[in-house]
Every structure is written in C-alpha cells, then in structure tokens.
Write a protein that holds these residues in place. Structure first.
Motif, PDB file in Angstrom:
ATOM      1  N   SER A  26       0.836  -1.207   0.000  1.00  0.00           N
ATOM      2  CA  SER A  26       0.000   0.000   0.000  1.00  0.00           C
ATOM      3  C   SER A  26       0.869   1.253   0.000  1.00  0.00           C
ATOM      4  CB  SER A  26      -0.898   0.027   1.233  1.00  0.00           C
ATOM      5  OG  SER A  26      -1.805  -1.029   1.193  1.00  0.00           O
ATOM      6  N   LEU A  27       1.962   1.224   0.727  1.00  0.00           N
ATOM      7  CA  LEU A  27       2.852   2.396   0.759  1.00  0.00           C
ATOM      8  C   LEU A  27       3.523   2.605  -0.599  1.00  0.00           C
ATOM      9  CD1 LEU A  27       4.411   1.901   4.316  1.00  0.00           C
ATOM     10  CD2 LEU A  27       2.766   3.650   3.609  1.00  0.00           C
ATOM     11  N   VAL A  28       3.909   1.493  -1.224  1.00  0.00           N
ATOM     12  CA  VAL A  28       4.519   1.599  -2.556  1.00  0.00           C
ATOM     13  C   VAL A  28       3.501   2.118  -3.571  1.00  0.00           C
ATOM     14  CG1 VAL A  28       5.590   0.260  -4.428  1.00  0.00           C
ATOM     15  CG2 VAL A  28       6.194  -0.221  -2.054  1.00  0.00           C
ATOM     16  N   GLN A  29       2.233   1.747  -3.353  1.00  0.00           N
ATOM     17  CA  GLN A  29       1.164   2.156  -4.284  1.00  0.00           C
ATOM     18  C   GLN A  29       0.993   3.671  -4.357  1.00  0.00           C
ATOM     19  OE1 GLN A  29      -2.242  -0.044  -2.945  1.00  0.00           O
ATOM     20  NE2 GLN A  29      -2.387  -1.200  -4.847  1.00  0.00           N
ATOM     21  N   ARG A  30       1.472   4.370  -3.337  1.00  0.00           N
ATOM     22  CA  ARG A  30       1.330   5.839  -3.365  1.00  0.00           C
ATOM     23  C   ARG A  30       2.051   6.437  -4.567  1.00  0.00           C
ATOM     24  NH1 ARG A  30       2.968   7.819   2.526  1.00  0.00           N
ATOM     25  NH2 ARG A  30       4.807   6.629   1.931  1.00  0.00           N
ATOM     26  N   LYS A  31       3.059   5.720  -5.037  1.00  0.00           N
ATOM     27  CA  LYS A  31       3.823   6.229  -6.185  1.00  0.00           C
ATOM     28  C   LYS A  31       3.280   5.683  -7.500  1.00  0.00           C
ATOM     29  CE  LYS A  31       8.077   6.454  -3.485  1.00  0.00           C
ATOM     30  NZ  LYS A  31       9.302   5.707  -3.185  1.00  0.00           N
ATOM     31  N   GLY A  32       2.174   4.974  -7.450  1.00  0.00           N
ATOM     32  CA  GLY A  32       1.572   4.431  -8.670  1.00  0.00           C
ATOM     33  C   GLY A  32       1.541   2.920  -8.648  1.00  0.00           C
ATOM     34  N   SER A  33       1.271   2.343  -9.814  1.00  0.00           N
ATOM     35  CA  SER A  33       1.110   0.895  -9.923  1.00  0.00           C
ATOM     36  C   SER A  33       2.339   0.149  -9.398  1.00  0.00           C
ATOM     37  CB  SER A  33       0.871   0.525 -11.392  1.00  0.00           C
ATOM     38  OG  SER A  33       1.134  -0.841 -11.589  1.00  0.00           O
ATOM     39  N   VAL A  34       2.101  -0.763  -8.497  1.00  0.00           N
ATOM     40  CA  VAL A  34       3.200  -1.545  -7.922  1.00  0.00           C
ATOM     41  C   VAL A  34       3.830  -2.420  -8.998  1.00  0.00           C
ATOM     42  CG1 VAL A  34       3.795  -3.290  -6.189  1.00  0.00           C
ATOM     43  CG2 VAL A  34       2.087  -1.554  -5.672  1.00  0.00           C
ATOM     44  N   ARG A  35       2.964  -2.995  -9.827  1.00  0.00           N
ATOM     45  CA  ARG A  35       3.483  -3.899 -10.860  1.00  0.00           C
ATOM     46  C   ARG A  35       4.359  -3.147 -11.862  1.00  0.00           C
ATOM     47  NH1 ARG A  35      -2.062  -5.946 -12.723  1.00  0.00           N
ATOM     48  NH2 ARG A  35      -2.618  -3.926 -11.891  1.00  0.00           N
ATOM     49  N   ALA A  36       3.954  -1.911 -12.156  1.00  0.00           N
ATOM     50  CA  ALA A  36       4.766  -1.106 -13.081  1.00  0.00           C
ATOM     51  C   ALA A  36       6.117  -0.764 -12.447  1.00  0.00           C
ATOM     52  CB  ALA A  36       4.011   0.168 -13.449  1.00  0.00           C
ATOM     53  N   GLN A  37       6.128  -0.623 -11.129  1.00  0.00           N
ATOM     54  CA  GLN A  37       7.389  -0.315 -10.449  1.00  0.00           C
ATOM     55  C   GLN A  37       8.287  -1.551 -10.349  1.00  0.00           C
ATOM     56  OE1 GLN A  37       6.992   2.346  -6.859  1.00  0.00           O
ATOM     57  NE2 GLN A  37       4.821   2.198  -7.364  1.00  0.00           N
ATOM     58  N   ILE A  38       7.630  -2.712 -10.324  1.00  0.00           N
ATOM     59  CA  ILE A  38       8.407  -3.959 -10.255  1.00  0.00           C
ATOM     60  C   ILE A  38       8.964  -4.326 -11.635  1.00  0.00           C
ATOM     61  CG2 ILE A  38       8.159  -6.475  -9.894  1.00  0.00           C
ATOM     62  CD1 ILE A  38       6.197  -5.834  -7.633  1.00  0.00           C
ATOM     63  N   GLU A  39       8.240  -3.936 -12.669  1.00  0.00           N
ATOM     64  CA  GLU A  39       8.567  -4.375 -14.030  1.00  0.00           C
ATOM     65  C   GLU A  39      10.032  -4.149 -14.438  1.00  0.00           C
ATOM     66  OE1 GLU A  39       6.300  -2.494 -17.082  1.00  0.00           O
ATOM     67  OE2 GLU A  39       6.440  -4.243 -18.406  1.00  0.00           O
ATOM     68  N   PRO A  40      10.627  -2.990 -14.129  1.00  0.00           N
ATOM     69  CA  PRO A  40      12.013  -2.782 -14.592  1.00  0.00           C
ATOM     70  C   PRO A  40      13.057  -3.612 -13.831  1.00  0.00           C
ATOM     71  CG  PRO A  40      10.956  -0.692 -13.931  1.00  0.00           C
ATOM     72  CD  PRO A  40      10.097  -1.795 -13.446  1.00  0.00           C
ATOM     73  N   LEU A  41      12.667  -4.255 -12.749  1.00  0.00           N
ATOM     74  CA  LEU A  41      13.637  -5.014 -11.959  1.00  0.00           C
ATOM     75  C   LEU A  41      14.165  -6.205 -12.758  1.00  0.00           C
ATOM     76  CD1 LEU A  41      11.778  -5.116  -8.497  1.00  0.00           C
ATOM     77  CD2 LEU A  41      13.692  -3.648  -9.153  1.00  0.00           C
ATOM     78  N   PRO A  42      15.354  -6.703 -12.397  1.00  0.00           N
ATOM     79  CA  PRO A  42      15.901  -7.871 -13.118  1.00  0.00           C
ATOM     80  C   PRO A  42      14.939  -9.060 -13.053  1.00  0.00           C
ATOM     81  CG  PRO A  42      17.553  -6.910 -11.667  1.00  0.00           C
ATOM     82  CD  PRO A  42      16.274  -6.201 -11.376  1.00  0.00           C
ATOM     83  N   TYR A  43      14.981  -9.872 -14.097  1.00  0.00           N
ATOM     84  CA  TYR A  43      14.049 -10.997 -14.212  1.00  0.00           C
ATOM     85  C   TYR A  43      14.121 -11.922 -12.991  1.00  0.00           C
ATOM     86  CZ  TYR A  43      11.777 -15.166 -16.062  1.00  0.00           C
ATOM     87  OH  TYR A  43      10.945 -16.234 -16.231  1.00  0.00           O
ATOM     88  N   ALA A  44      15.351 -12.180 -12.531  1.00  0.00           N
ATOM     89  CA  ALA A  44      15.520 -13.111 -11.406  1.00  0.00           C
ATOM     90  C   ALA A  44      14.827 -12.561 -10.147  1.00  0.00           C
ATOM     91  CB  ALA A  44      16.996 -13.348 -11.124  1.00  0.00           C
ATOM     92  N   VAL A  45      14.925 -11.263  -9.951  1.00  0.00           N
ATOM     93  CA  VAL A  45      14.302 -10.639  -8.773  1.00  0.00           C
ATOM     94  C   VAL A  45      12.779 -10.769  -8.866  1.00  0.00           C
ATOM     95  CG1 VAL A  45      13.972  -8.489  -7.494  1.00  0.00           C
ATOM     96  CG2 VAL A  45      16.218  -9.036  -8.479  1.00  0.00           C
ATOM     97  N   LYS A  46      12.274 -10.484 -10.059  1.00  0.00           N
ATOM     98  CA  LYS A  46      10.810 -10.580 -10.251  1.00  0.00           C
ATOM     99  C   LYS A  46      10.338 -12.018 -10.045  1.00  0.00           C
ATOM    100  CE  LYS A  46      10.831  -8.501 -14.285  1.00  0.00           C
ATOM    101  NZ  LYS A  46      10.402  -7.954 -15.570  1.00  0.00           N
TER     102      LYS A  46
END
Lengths: 346, 529
Positions: free
Chosen positions: B478-498
C-alpha cells in the motif's frame, strides 16, 4: 520468441517445477516413525509378485496374521494388503490392483468393514489410497472413497492436501525425503508388547444392523472378480474383541457366504482352537493382536489354507527361500528392537 | 464455482487459452458462454433471474433509444413548422413514453430483487407487528434462494438503463452483447459495479495476446488470492469464534472488531483484485473499487476510497438525481428564504444523502442491522460535515495542521470508527450489536489480549505470526502504491528478482493459504450482498 527467451522461460519452468516437486516430497507424511499404517499399501509394489495368498481389509488383517509363520510352517507365500480402516470398496480396488500384477490362489477378506457403507474419515482414505500406484483402478478407488469436501486433485498433487505440514515437519521428513525404510513385514504390522483384555464392554444396541447397499455391492464385485480370475475368496473375521461384532452382523455374513458357496471363518468363535489367550495375545486390550496372537492366528489359518485349500508348500524354491530368509532376519531384528523399546525381557 | 476452487482455476485457464487461440471475433461470444456456464454452476434456475433482468433492461433500453432516435428524426423534419408550445408538448409526450418504458423495466427488476432478497425481511416485520397486536398466527416465510450476485448485476443493469434514459449512453442493440455486460463472470460475483459506457469499448473489442498485459493481470490475481486465502480465510476463524459466541464481550469485541476490519478488507479487496486481474488478462478494463481505504483520515474520505463503484452508483443514480429533483429544489428555496443560506444548503444534502445511505444499507442486506448501519454512516458523515470548521480551528489552534502524528491519529480514529459501525455487520440483531458495542467500554477484560486467551479462538501462535507478516506485506505494498502501480514499479527489476518475488508469493499462497481439507472454503463476504 528468440532463443534466449526460450532458455529463460524454460529454465524458469524447470526450476519452479523442481522446487514444487521437492516441497511436495518434503511435505507428504512419510509414515515411517509414528503412524506407520499409511506406508503399508505402497510397500507391496517393492515385492516380487508371486503370492499364493493376498489378505485385504482393515487393521484387523494387518495385525492378525504373521506371513512369516505362514511361510515357515506351511510354505505359503502371502502378503497383507491391509490399511487402517480400509473400507470394503478400497479392499475391492486393492484386489483389482493386485490382479494387475499377479493372480494369487486365495484372497482373504476381513469382513469387519462391511459395516461401513461409505468412507468415515479422510485421513484413513489417505492412508489407503496414497500408497497405490497410479492406474485406472486407483482413480476408481479414489472416486469411490472421497468424502464430501475432498478433491480428486488433492490426490494427484498431495502438496495441495499437505500444504500446511511445513509447521509440523520432523527430522524423518528430511531423512526419508526420497527413500523410505520398510515398516511392515509383508504387510504385517508387528507389536510385541502386551496389554491384556479386561472388562470388554458389550456392544450398544444399534438402530439398524443391516449392512448398506454399497457394502454389499462391493462384496458382490469382489466375489465376481475373484470368480472371473479363478481366485478363491475366503471371508474371515479377525478375533478382535471390539469393536463389538454383533450376532446380527454374523448372521448376514453367514447367509451371504452360504448363498454364494463361500467359506467364512469367524476367528472369534475359534479362539480356543487357535489357542488365543487374551491376557497375553493382544497389545491394546483386545482390539488388535500382538505378535504372539498374530503368530497363533497365522498358524490356525495356515492350516486351513494348506489342508482345506491344498495350497502348495513352496519351501525349497530357492528365490523364495532366500527372500524369506532376509525377511526373517528383519522380522527378528524388529522383535529384538521392540522388546528393548517396550522393556520386555527375553 | 468459488474463485478459490480448483474447478474455477481450471475453468479460468481454459477460458484464457481459448480466448487467445480462437479467432478474435469469437472472443466476446466465448466470454458470454463462459459467463453463463459460470453462473449455471451456481444454480441452473438462477439463470432465469439473470436472463429476465437482461431481457427486460435490454428491451426497455432499445425502446427508449428508438424513441430518442424517432424524436430526433421527427424534430429534424418538423421542428421548423412547430411553435414553442407544440415543441414542448411533443417533447413532453415523447418523454412520457420513454419514462413508461424506463419505469416498467425498473419496477420489474426492483420487484424481483425485493421478492428474492427482502420478502422474508418484510414477512418478519409484518409478523412482528401482528404479534405486537396479539395475533398468534404470522405469515409463513418463503423459501427462495438468493441468486448469486443479484444485487450487483441488477444495479449495474439499472445504471445502464438510467444512462440510456438520460441519453448519456446509446442502447446496445445486440441482446447477446448486452447479456455479456450483465453476466461477465469475473465481476458477477461481487462487482465492481461498472458502467456500460466505460466497459463496452474493451469488453467487445478484439484483443491480441499481449504478454505484458496477461502477466500483469495474473500478478494481480495472485495478489488477490494472497489476500483472500492467507489473510481473510485465516482470520475468519477467530472472527467467527468471537462473534459466534455471545459470551465473548468487552475486549473480545474490540479484538473481533479489528479482526473483522482486516478480514473484510482482505476478503473484499482480494476478490476485487482477482476480478480486475482476470479482466485485465483478457484485455478488459473494469472500475477500481478500492484506493487504500485504511489510510483515510475521515469517514467521508473513507467512503470515497472503499467500495468506490457502489458509492459512485448511489451518488450518481440516487443522491444527485434526488438533490436536483424539482421537489427538493423547491424545498431548498423555501428553506433558504425562511432560515437562511446555511440551512438552505443543508436541505438537499441531508435529504439526498439520507435516502442514498438508507438505500445503501438495505442494499447490503435484508435486516434492520444494515438499515441502521447505513443510517449510522449517514449520521456520522453529516456530523463530520458540520464539525469540519471546528476541526479546522482546532488544528490551527494546536498547530497540528501539518503534523504527521495528527495524520496518524486521524487514520487510527477513522479505522476504529468504521470498525464500530461495522459491528452491525457482525451481529444478527440490533440488540446484540449495541450490547457488544457497550461492553467494549463497560467490561474490563483487556488482559485477554496478552494472557493467551486469543490462542483459544481457533488460531495458533503461528497463525498470528503469518497474519502479522501478511499484513506487513499488504501495508508495504500500500505504501509503494502511493507512487503508482506496484506492478509497473516492479517491471524494470531484473528478471531473477521478479521471479523470486512472484514465485515466492505463489509459494506463500500455496503453503500458507487456508484451503483444502480442514478449512471451510468460504464464499467472499460480499457474495451475500
């Protein structure tokens, strides 16, 4: 999709499946150190399938007959495909399953389970069904057994059933992750300790003593299957003092056996002939036989099988002799171990 | 076919595969078939209710639309030859015709809803009155099963009818296409309540396979299952133990109130995540229903962030039309003239919101508890409105206008306030609700929070640890959501992390989810509304 992506996603799938496989192996009960009854059915598949006699039924069958005595005294090569509270429909499918691998001369069915028309407990279903190898027979057995709330998929992927067991894992779950030790002796569950039977209660009056339609249906199916395969079906009642075996139950089984020309032996009535002494031959006050009781019962039944059914004495067959010699060593080792465990002096 | 059943997962996988394998023109018909199969699984006869709503609303909307078109064509041809009075009379006569269509469809559907949902409530009250007057014999209760999601699809369909009647949305000419709008399987269970104009463009459009979109959708579905199965269905055990036993009073009610808040959010928002995630994987946009509601600092803000689609429905189709109705406008004028501008401003607000909240309450369930729940919300909202200037002065005086600690206090206060109001939801009668509420202040047994008594509610210490960990995760997201879509923020992370994040979440659901033998597969709470 380019080559790199195929590698990436392929590797992801392999790693994921490997993790899931590992978790499943870890979480399923091993039935090795505590509730060993769940391991019996699976152990059959490790055997050379050349048995003269196959026993099916509930705890009354896997604790009442010592296959080693049958071998040593009558040369009968037998195996007990018993499991805790095995219901008659499961017994039927275990017979059907056995006939996929071998055709014994005699199938001995303990009729105690006739009183249950449908499964009573999911846990007992599991202990019987999980050990079966996958086949249409197992699928049918599961479908016949599932209680309300059970899901077929839980049998296909046991991790779905045991997903919460991670909080109850023991050392045994890691130790027997991929390889389990044997816990039975040709399906026989050994107990050497003694708890005399005292003050055995009479059965409470029941509203209805009639066995259910489903139970009769599967007994018919078992009889017909045995007839079709040329196997003799022998009905027995183990000499357990309770759960109480009502005369009304007895009458129904006797009538069925008479109608279909089957032999029915109620070992409760033959206790004297067997030489049973309920002060030394039971480990739980009359519910189940201990080693002493099981050896006496095997001796008695072996005589019937050998004399009345004319089963061949196979002692002298080198492969069987060698196999039973190893089994005897394991049998005696367990007797010794249990005597230490229960503080029984020689 | 529960969302949490294996059957549903298999059904969903099949629909997704077919959706992207079949020709695009077959996509929406496939969804229609799938939706009817899904609804059929809930009860074959329930389809009749849904089908009757579909046909009546669709038919009325088409007739209204035709009338709109006919009026337009007539006026185009004859307008110049008509004087103002004739024009007015013509328009009025046509509006009456349209209103008749509208009213007929509305009444039929409200009547069906009233009978299946409220008949026994009505009978119970009639019997109460008869008993009070000494009549020994009461009316017999009717035995009608409540069709799954009837409140949701009926209100969604009525919203569409109103939009067409107002001329805001053209009528859908195709009955099968409209049937899909009413029955779309992910949302028919518990909403969100969508608008035809917003949903139609993506509902009927052909969609090519978009890996990112499907992946995003499934990620949200997984998050929904996490909330539902790890949190809601676990804490349900304790909530049931507390409110199912009348001897649990005082501190137990307080704990139960907190637990129920957590359960309700995890259950309802989890279900909505599954719904919106499935739709997203199919390329279909649905309304959002939650906007981190537990961060609300006041009740009005909470109701702007909780069950947003329902509140928007009541706002747009009850509150606004009522507050701008000729009768209320006339009343407002009269009050303003006699009591001043302040009173005049309050009249439409008070009356319209009263009606909207009474309707919201009765929509939630056929019991006085829900009516009083709705009206309690209304009362607090109006009180909050009245006290807003006072609060502002207080904050100015105490220099807490920009203090974070005061924000936290407001968030906590709102959470507890909503919790108290929701006690109406936890009890079957008003008497038991008020007794429970009062016991929190009159019974001094708060020692149970630390003396191990909470371990007697069906949850082990490990369950509490899992719940605490899961809630921390929800809070972090919920705190991360304040900056927008959580999934969009996760998307640029390395594949292994995701991979570790999402497969890890999957394993958490798999291993810690409350499902299978030993757990009751529970319906979503909002299914019963």
């Amino acid at each position: 999709m380019n080559y790199n992506k195929i590698i990436k996603y392929g590797l992801t799938a392999v790693i994921s499946l490997a993790i899931l496989f590992f978790l499943q192996r870890l979480l399923v009960p091993k039935y090795v150190d505590d509730i060993v009854e769940g391991a019996f059915v699976a152990e059959y598949y490790e055997e050379v399938k050349d048995h003269d006699v196959i026993f099916v039924g509930d705890c009354e069958v896997y604790e009442t007959y010592s296959p080693l005595v049958l071998w040593e005294e009558y040369g009968i090569n037998s195996y007990i495909r018993g499991s805790a509270q095995q219901y008659i429909f499961q017994s039927y499918y275990l017979v059907e399953d056995t006939l996929r691998y071998e055709t014994p001369d005699v199938v001995v069915f303990n009729i105690q389970s006739l009183q249950y028309d449908e499964a009573q407990s999911e846990a007992y279903n599991r202990m019987t069904l999980e050990g079966m190898k996958w086949s249409k027979t197992k699928v049918d057995a599961i479908n016949a057994s599932m209680k309300e709330g059970e899901q077929f998929l839980d049998y296909v992927f046991p991790i779905l059933r045991y997903h919460t067991r991670w909080s109850a894992l023991t050392d045994a779950d890691f130790q027997y992750l991929f390889d389990k030790k044997k816990v039975s002796h040709n399906g026989y569950y050994m107990r050497v300790d003694v708890k005399p039977a005292e003050n055995v209660p009479e059965g409470r009056p029941l509203g209805n003593y009639a066995f259910g339609e489903n139970a009769w249906k599967y007994l018919d199916m078992m009889r017909e299957l045995c007839e079709e395969k040329g196997v003799t079906l022998l009905l027995v009642k183990a000499p357990s003092l309770y759960p109480y075996w009502y005369p009304e139950y007895e009458e129904q089984v006797e009538a069925y056996a008479k109608e279909h020309g089957l032999r029915y032996i109620n070992l409760l009535e033959d206790a004297d002939a067997i030489g049973l002494d309920y002060s030394v031959d039971t480990y739980d006050a009359g519910l189940h036989m201990n080693l002493s009781g099981a050896e006496k019962c095997a001796r008695f039944l072996g005589h019937v099988l050998s004399v009345e059914y004319g089963l061949e004495d196979r002692r002298g067959e080198s492969a069987l002799d060698a196999s039973w010699q190893m089994k005897k060593e394991a049998y005696e080792a367990e007797i010794a171990a249990q005597k230490i465990k229960y503080g029984i002096e020689e | 076919m529960l969302f949490t059943s294996y059957l549903f997962l298999g059904f969903l996988a099949l629909v997704l595969i077919l959706y992207y394998v079949l020709p695009k023109r077959a996509q929406w018909p496939l969804l229609l078939i799938a939706s009817y199969v899904f609804y059929f699984a809930a009860g074959a006869h329930f389809l009749l209710y849904m089908f009757s709503t579909t046909v009546t609303i669709w038919g009325a909307a088409v007739l209204i639309d035709k009338n709109h078109a006919a009026q337009k064509a007539y006026l185009k041809e004859h307008k110049e030859g008509m004087d103002r009075e004739a024009l007015k009379a013509y328009r009025s006569s046509q509006k009456k015709i349209r209103f008749r269509y509208f009213l007929a469809a509305l009444l039929v559907n409200l009547l069906v809803l009233a009978v299946v949902k409220y008949a026994n409530f009505f009978i119970d009250n009639v019997n109460g009155v008869l008993k009070a007057f000494g009549s020994g014999e009461g009316l017999s209760f009717v035995n009608i099963a409540l069709p799954m999601g009837i409140s949701f699809y009926t209100f969604q369909a009525i919203g569409y009818l109103v939009d067409v009647y107002r001329g805001n949305t053209p009528a859908e000419k195709s009955l099968p296409r409209f049937a899909l709008f009413v029955s779309f399987f992910p949302q028919v269970v518990q909403g969100p309540i969508n608008r035809f104009g917003e949903m139609a463009p993506t509902l009927y459009a052909p969609h090519g396979f978009d890996g990112r979109q499907v992946s995003f959708g499934l990620q949200r579905v997984l998050w929904g299952y996490f909330k539902k199965m790890v949190i809601a269905d676990r804490i349900l055990v304790a909530v049931t133990a507390i409110f199912g036993d009348p001897s649990h009073q005082g501190a137990y009610v307080f704990v139960g109130m907190i637990f129920y808040r957590l359960q309700l959010y995890a259950d309802f928002s989890g279900g909505i995540d599954i719904t919106i995630g499935i739709a997203e994987a199919l390329g279909i946009s649905l309304r959002e229903n939650f906007n981190r509601p537990y961060f609300s600092k006041s009740l009005p803000e909470y109701w702007r962030r909780w069950h947003m689609s329902m509140n928007a429905w009541f706002r747009d189709y009850i509150f606004y039309p009522l507050s701008t109705s000729p009768a209320l406008v006339a009343l407002t004028k009269a009050v303003r003239k006699r009591f001043g501008a302040g009173a005049g401003k309050r009249v439409p607000l008070y009356i319209s919101s009263f009606a909207a909240w009474a309707a919201t309450g009765i929509w939630h369930g056929a019991s006085w508890n829900f009516v009083v729940w709705g009206l309690t919300n209304w009362f607090i909202l109006m009180l909050s409105e009245e006290l807003t200037p006072l609060y502002a002065r207080f904050r100015k005086m105490t220099h807490t206008e920009h203090k974070r600690s005061y924000d936290v206090f407001q968030i906590g206060r709102t959470f507890l306030l909503i919790g108290c109001v929701n006690l109406f939801d936890c009890h079957a009668t008003l008497g038991s609700t008020f007794r429970s509420f009062a016991s929190m202040f009159t019974m001094n047994n708060y020692h149970i929070i630390g003396d191990g008594s909470l371990l007697q509610l069906g949850l082990s210490g490990l369950d509490y640890v899992i719940l605490a960990g899961a809630w921390l995760l929800v809070l972090a997201v919920s705190l991360v959501q304040r900056k927008g879509s959580v999934r969009a923020q996760i998307e640029p992370l390395p594949y292994a992390v995701k991979y570790v994040m999402f497969f890890g979440l999957f394993l958490i659901v798999l291993l810690m989810g409350a499902y299978g033998v030993g757990y009751d597969q529970s319906q979503f709470i909002y299914n019963r509304f």
